[in-house]
Structures are given as structure tokens and as C-alpha cells.
Motif scaffolding. Structure first.
Motif, PDB file in Angstrom:
ATOM      1  N   ALA A 132       0.940  -1.092   0.031  1.00  0.00           N
ATOM      2  CA  ALA A 132       0.058  -0.066   0.100  1.00  0.00           C
ATOM      3  C   ALA A 132       0.849   1.261  -0.111  1.00  0.00           C
ATOM      4  O   ALA A 132       0.696   2.289  -0.581  1.00  0.00           O
ATOM      5  CB  ALA A 132      -0.858  -0.076   1.226  1.00  0.00           C
ATOM      6  N   VAL A 133       2.141   1.165   0.812  1.00  0.00           N
ATOM      7  CA  VAL A 133       2.765   2.455   0.965  1.00  0.00           C
ATOM      8  C   VAL A 133       3.677   2.798  -0.419  1.00  0.00           C
ATOM      9  O   VAL A 133       3.852   3.715  -0.861  1.00  0.00           O
ATOM     10  CB  VAL A 133       3.521   2.340   2.102  1.00  0.00           C
ATOM     11  CG1 VAL A 133       4.596   3.544   2.093  1.00  0.00           C
ATOM     12  CG2 VAL A 133       2.922   2.363   3.545  1.00  0.00           C
ATOM     13  N   VAL A 134       4.063   1.430  -0.925  1.00  0.00           N
ATOM     14  CA  VAL A 134       4.693   1.603  -2.322  1.00  0.00           C
ATOM     15  C   VAL A 134       3.593   2.264  -3.532  1.00  0.00           C
ATOM     16  O   VAL A 134       4.271   2.885  -4.289  1.00  0.00           O
ATOM     17  CB  VAL A 134       5.008   0.051  -2.680  1.00  0.00           C
ATOM     18  CG1 VAL A 134       5.513   0.203  -4.165  1.00  0.00           C
ATOM     19  CG2 VAL A 134       6.451  -0.270  -1.951  1.00  0.00           C
ATOM     20  N   GLY A 135       2.440   1.949  -3.356  1.00  0.00           N
ATOM     21  CA  GLY A 135       1.366   2.377  -3.853  1.00  0.00           C
ATOM     22  C   GLY A 135       1.375   3.848  -3.929  1.00  0.00           C
ATOM     23  O   GLY A 135       1.425   4.797  -5.083  1.00  0.00           O
ATOM     24  N   ILE A 136       1.600   4.374  -2.692  1.00  0.00           N
ATOM     25  CA  ILE A 136       1.553   5.990  -2.223  1.00  0.00           C
ATOM     26  C   ILE A 136       2.976   6.543  -2.924  1.00  0.00           C
ATOM     27  O   ILE A 136       2.675   7.710  -3.635  1.00  0.00           O
ATOM     28  CB  ILE A 136       1.335   6.424  -0.846  1.00  0.00           C
ATOM     29  CG1 ILE A 136      -0.019   5.945  -0.510  1.00  0.00           C
ATOM     30  CG2 ILE A 136       1.771   7.635  -0.636  1.00  0.00           C
ATOM     31  CD1 ILE A 136      -0.157   6.020   1.256  1.00  0.00           C
ATOM     32  N   TYR A 137       3.877   5.849  -2.743  1.00  0.00           N
ATOM     33  CA  TYR A 137       5.322   6.081  -3.316  1.00  0.00           C
ATOM     34  C   TYR A 137       5.210   6.390  -4.783  1.00  0.00           C
ATOM     35  O   TYR A 137       5.644   7.601  -5.420  1.00  0.00           O
ATOM     36  CB  TYR A 137       6.288   5.409  -2.712  1.00  0.00           C
ATOM     37  CG  TYR A 137       7.663   5.365  -3.364  1.00  0.00           C
ATOM     38  CD1 TYR A 137       8.143   6.790  -4.011  1.00  0.00           C
ATOM     39  CD2 TYR A 137       8.518   4.503  -3.176  1.00  0.00           C
ATOM     40  CE1 TYR A 137       9.504   6.837  -4.523  1.00  0.00           C
ATOM     41  CE2 TYR A 137       9.842   4.473  -3.665  1.00  0.00           C
ATOM     42  CZ  TYR A 137      10.216   5.490  -4.190  1.00  0.00           C
ATOM     43  OH  TYR A 137      11.518   5.780  -4.706  1.00  0.00           O
ATOM     44  N   SER A 138       4.744   5.303  -5.488  1.00  0.00           N
ATOM     45  CA  SER A 138       4.570   5.383  -6.984  1.00  0.00           C
ATOM     46  C   SER A 138       3.570   6.333  -7.421  1.00  0.00           C
ATOM     47  O   SER A 138       3.616   6.928  -8.623  1.00  0.00           O
ATOM     48  CB  SER A 138       4.512   3.853  -7.430  1.00  0.00           C
ATOM     49  OG  SER A 138       3.369   3.328  -6.785  1.00  0.00           O
ATOM     50  N   PHE A 139       2.497   6.466  -6.789  1.00  0.00           N
ATOM     51  CA  PHE A 139       1.691   7.459  -6.884  1.00  0.00           C
ATOM     52  C   PHE A 139       2.178   9.081  -6.993  1.00  0.00           C
ATOM     53  O   PHE A 139       1.716   9.637  -7.956  1.00  0.00           O
ATOM     54  CB  PHE A 139       0.263   7.390  -5.994  1.00  0.00           C
ATOM     55  CG  PHE A 139      -0.510   8.305  -6.074  1.00  0.00           C
ATOM     56  CD1 PHE A 139      -1.730   8.548  -7.398  1.00  0.00           C
ATOM     57  CD2 PHE A 139      -0.771   9.272  -5.273  1.00  0.00           C
ATOM     58  CE1 PHE A 139      -2.376   9.509  -7.580  1.00  0.00           C
ATOM     59  CE2 PHE A 139      -1.725  10.441  -5.296  1.00  0.00           C
ATOM     60  CZ  PHE A 139      -2.632  10.624  -6.473  1.00  0.00           C
ATOM     61  N   GLY A 140       2.965   9.059  -6.089  1.00  0.00           N
ATOM     62  CA  GLY A 140       3.670  10.458  -5.957  1.00  0.00           C
ATOM     63  C   GLY A 140       4.504  10.860  -7.167  1.00  0.00           C
ATOM     64  O   GLY A 140       4.372  11.546  -7.797  1.00  0.00           O
ATOM     65  N   MET A 141       5.279   9.753  -7.607  1.00  0.00           N
ATOM     66  CA  MET A 141       6.135   9.808  -8.936  1.00  0.00           C
ATOM     67  C   MET A 141       5.260   9.897 -10.070  1.00  0.00           C
ATOM     68  O   MET A 141       5.602  10.834 -10.854  1.00  0.00           O
ATOM     69  CB  MET A 141       6.852   8.623  -8.989  1.00  0.00           C
ATOM     70  CG  MET A 141       8.323   8.743  -7.925  1.00  0.00           C
ATOM     71  SD  MET A 141       9.456   7.274  -8.477  1.00  0.00           S
ATOM     72  CE  MET A 141       8.585   5.911  -8.276  1.00  0.00           C
ATOM     73  N   GLY A 142       4.245   9.044 -10.099  1.00  0.00           N
ATOM     74  CA  GLY A 142       3.236   9.302 -11.458  1.00  0.00           C
ATOM     75  C   GLY A 142       2.814  10.717 -11.512  1.00  0.00           C
ATOM     76  O   GLY A 142       2.374  11.273 -12.496  1.00  0.00           O
TER      77      GLY A 142
END
Length: 390
Positions: A132-142
Motif C-alpha cells: 500500500a505504501v509503495v502504491g503511495i510512493y509510486s502514485f507520487g512519482m506518477g
């Protein structure tokens, strides 16, 4: 143990910092032809503005554990965000190709250090919610990539390409503010004394880690090649600069949804193979649409391309997290993966630029995209058999 409120602040800080990990590079794509014509450059020369930071992201990734040990996570993060803000802001007074190259170099170093530290931080502070946190991380990059690809052309229309490139320094300032608010509660990544991981466990001796490195390199090469050359390809196919920028931005919106949903969906699978093969096959189908040169079909292909581009990066982030047991091991594996992977991911787009200078045909560029998808498909069969822990 951090309270729920401080964890939320830390999640916001991760998101705010992640916003900065792409705009210094992705903002170049929409301005590629403008810069080339203004400074009288070849395609190979102008592509160095995206190639150099990507290679730096690999060459300097091993600085992450070194700086973490030497000055601590907080000071390292502030220093790298400040470097990123200065490099991006300097583009406001750009007057030569050499200055742009210097900013590309500095931005690449900053991003190289931030990436592995964020992965280790996630492993340490959110061990039960990694996906879930990796999702937030990659969402930020996206989100950072989407904003920069979609709005750079707008800022150019309103002012000039100097401002269009430099304005993304604002995100680095936001990142520093968010980190400051979160770091009122101590943040640190634990690190083994003397060496990053125990003797005999170096990722450089692991076949699995090398598989991760090559796969990450191929997906990085694809990502930056597409974001660099999509606008010029679209313009060649008859779209205006603003239409091409809007199409690129739309593709990155698709990426964002994949950034969030794909790592979570992966937890439903015993192996990664079905999901990996599925999105790679979608990527190959997207190439078929893009190859037609019909504006509508080309646009459909570009939107489909957002699915693999958005799904591949978070799975790469999860690979070293899944394969390791401690934050310091995650830091070492991620740094190793990004060291080699970003170097591969930087060199291949340069090869694409050289091919275009030689052939003058973007169909060749699209064919290289197809080759990258095919190579990743072969690797995915092996990587997909590795069970995840997250």
C-alpha cells in the motif's frame, strides 16, 4: 513506534518527496524539439538531458547508504531536495547547453540518493503495509510525471521554455516543507555498522538480484524513452505540440491508476507471472496500435501504453522489498538494482536517439519499444516465480 498521526504525516512526506523524482527529467520531453531548435542541437545531444540524469541515478545510487550512515536520513533528504531545487531552478536562466547538462547531472544525483532511502524507509516503518505504501510512493512519482508532462507545454505557451522547465523547483520546496513537518518526530533508517548487509549476503552475488537489476533497467529504458520521444513521435503523426502534450499527460493519468492499484492487486497472486505477463502483452498490443500512424489508433495505443508503464515500476520497487528481511538489506538491494538498472535505462534511450539521427524514422523508435517489451516478457517468466513476502 510512531503514532497514527505521525505515520500519516510520514506518508504525506513520502508522497511529497516522491513528487520530485520525475519532473526534472519528464519535463524535458515536451520541450525536446523546442530546445533542440533553440540551441541548434542534434537529437542525440538533446536526448542527453534525459539520459544523463538517468545514468546518474544509477551511478550514484550507492551514495544512499553511505550518506545515511555519515549524516543521517533527515540531513541527507534535505540536502538532496535542496540540490534538486537548485538544479531545476537554475534552468530559469539557462543560456547554454552546458548549463542544462549541469542541471541534469545534479538532478540525477539527488534522485539517485532519495530513491533507495525511501524504499528502506517504507520497509522499516510500514513492514505490514509495504504494498500500500509503495502504491503511495509510486502514485507520487506518477503524479509528478503527469503534472510535468501535461503542464510544461502550457507554461511554455504562456511564457517560455526556461520557465516551463524551472517551475518544477517548487515541488522540491514543497518536499522540504513536508519532510520538515514529518521529521518533528525522529526518522531514521537503521543500518548495520561496518557493512550494509551481513557477510555472504551481498546482492551483487545473488542471481535473483541481478535478474531484478536487468528487468529494472529494461523498464526504466522503456519509461524514459517513451516519455522523451512520445511528443516528437505524435507531432510527426500530425498532432500539434499541445495535443501531443495532452496525450502524454493522459497516458500518465493511466499510469497513476496502475501505480496505486497494481502493487495491491499483486497480493492476490501466488506468483507474479500472470500479472506481469498480462501487462507486458498489453504493452505489445499498444505498440501495434502506435505503429499504424493513424491519429485515433495511435492515441489508443498511447493510452494502453500507460498500463505497463504504470504497473512495471511499482513491481520493481516491491522486488527488493519482498526478497529481503531488514531495512538495511532492502537499502542495499534497491541501491544495487538502481545502480545497474538506471545505467542500462540511461544508455538505451541514447541509443534510440542515435538511431533516429541516423534513420530519421520514428517507426524504428517504436520498434525499439517492442524489443524492450519482448525482452522483459522473457525475464518476467523467471522473476514471476519468486514469491513475495509483502
Amino acid at each position: 513506534m510512531r503514532s497514527k498521526s505521525t505515520q500519516i504525516l510520514l506518508l504525506f512526506a513520502i508522497f511529497a518527496v516522491a513528487l520530485n523524482l520525475r519532473p526534472a527529467i519528464t519535463s524535458i520531453g515536451p520541450m525536446l524539439d523546442i530546445i533542440r531548435e533553440d540551441l541548434t542541437l542534434s537529437n542525440t545531444q538533446v536526448s542527453l538531458l534525459t539520459v544523463i540524469p538517468v545514468i546518474c541515478m544509477g551511478a550514484f545510487a550507492m551514495l544512499a547508504p553511505i550518506l545515511n550512515k555519515a549524516i543521517g536520513l533527515n540531513k541527507t533528504m534535505y540536502l538532496m531536495l535542496l540540490l534538486l531545487a537548485a538544479a531545476t531552478g537554475l534552468r530559469l536562466i539557462v543560456s547554454s547547453f552546458s548549463i542544462l547538462l549541469l542541471t541534469a547531472l545534479a538532478a540525477g544525483i539527488a534522485i539517485a540518493v532519495i530513491g533507495p532511502l525511501l524504499s528502506a524507509l517504507i520497509k522499516q516503518y510500514f513492514p505490514l503495509k509495504v504494498a500500500a505504501v509503495v502504491g503511495i510512493y509510486s502514485f507520487g512519482m506518477g503524479m509528478g510525471a503527469t503534472l510535468s508532462t501535461g503542464l510544461t507545454g502550457v507554461f511554455y505557451q504562456k511564457a517560455n521554455y526556461y520557465l516551463a522547465l524551472a517551475i518544477w523547483a517548487v515541488l522540491a520546496v514543497l518536499g522540504m516543507i513536508a519532510w520538515r513537518v514529518s521529521s518533528k518526530n525522529p526518522i531514521a533508517v537503521k543500518q548495520a555498522i561496518g557493512q550494509t548487509v551481513k557477510k555472504g549476503e551481498s546482492p551483487w552475488r545473488s542471481k535473483t538480484a541481478w535478474s531484478f537489476l536487468v528487468f529494472f533497467g529494461l523498464q526504466t529504458a522503456l519509461f524514459f524513452s517513451v516519455l522523451t520521444w512520445l511528443v516528437p513521435i505524435a507531432v510527426t503523426n500530425g498532432l500539434t505540440l499541445l495535443q501531443a502534450g495532452t496525450l502524454l499527460s493522459s497516458m500518465t493519468v493511466v499510469q497513476i491508476f496502475m501505480n496505486i492499484g497494481f502493487p495491491i492487486a499483486l497480493q492476490r497472486f501466488k506468483t507474479r507471472t500472470p500479472a506481469l505477463v498480462g501487462i507486458l502483452l498489453i504493452g505489445i498490443v499498444s505498440i501495434g496500435f502506435m505503429w499504424t500512424e493513424q491519429p485515433l489508433l495511435f492515441s489508443i495505443g498511447v493510452l494502453l501504453m500507460g498500463i505497463p508503464l504504470g504497473g512495471l515500476f511499482p513491481i520493481c520497487l516491491l522486488m527488493p522489498i519482498d526478497a529481503t528481511d531488514t531495512a538495511e538489506e532492502t537499502n542495499a538491494w534497491t541501491a544495487m538494482m538502481q545502480t545497474g538498472g538506471f545505467i542500462i535505462g540511461g544508455i538505451l534511450p541514447l541509443f534510440v536517439a542515435m538511431l533516429y539521427d541516423y534513420t530519421g524514422n520514428h517507426q524504428v523508435t517504436i520498434f525499439v519499444f517492442l524489443l524492450l517489451f519482448t525482452a522483459m516478457l522473457v525475464l518476467a517468466i523467471k522473476i514471476g516465480r519468486i514469491p513475495g513476502k509483502a
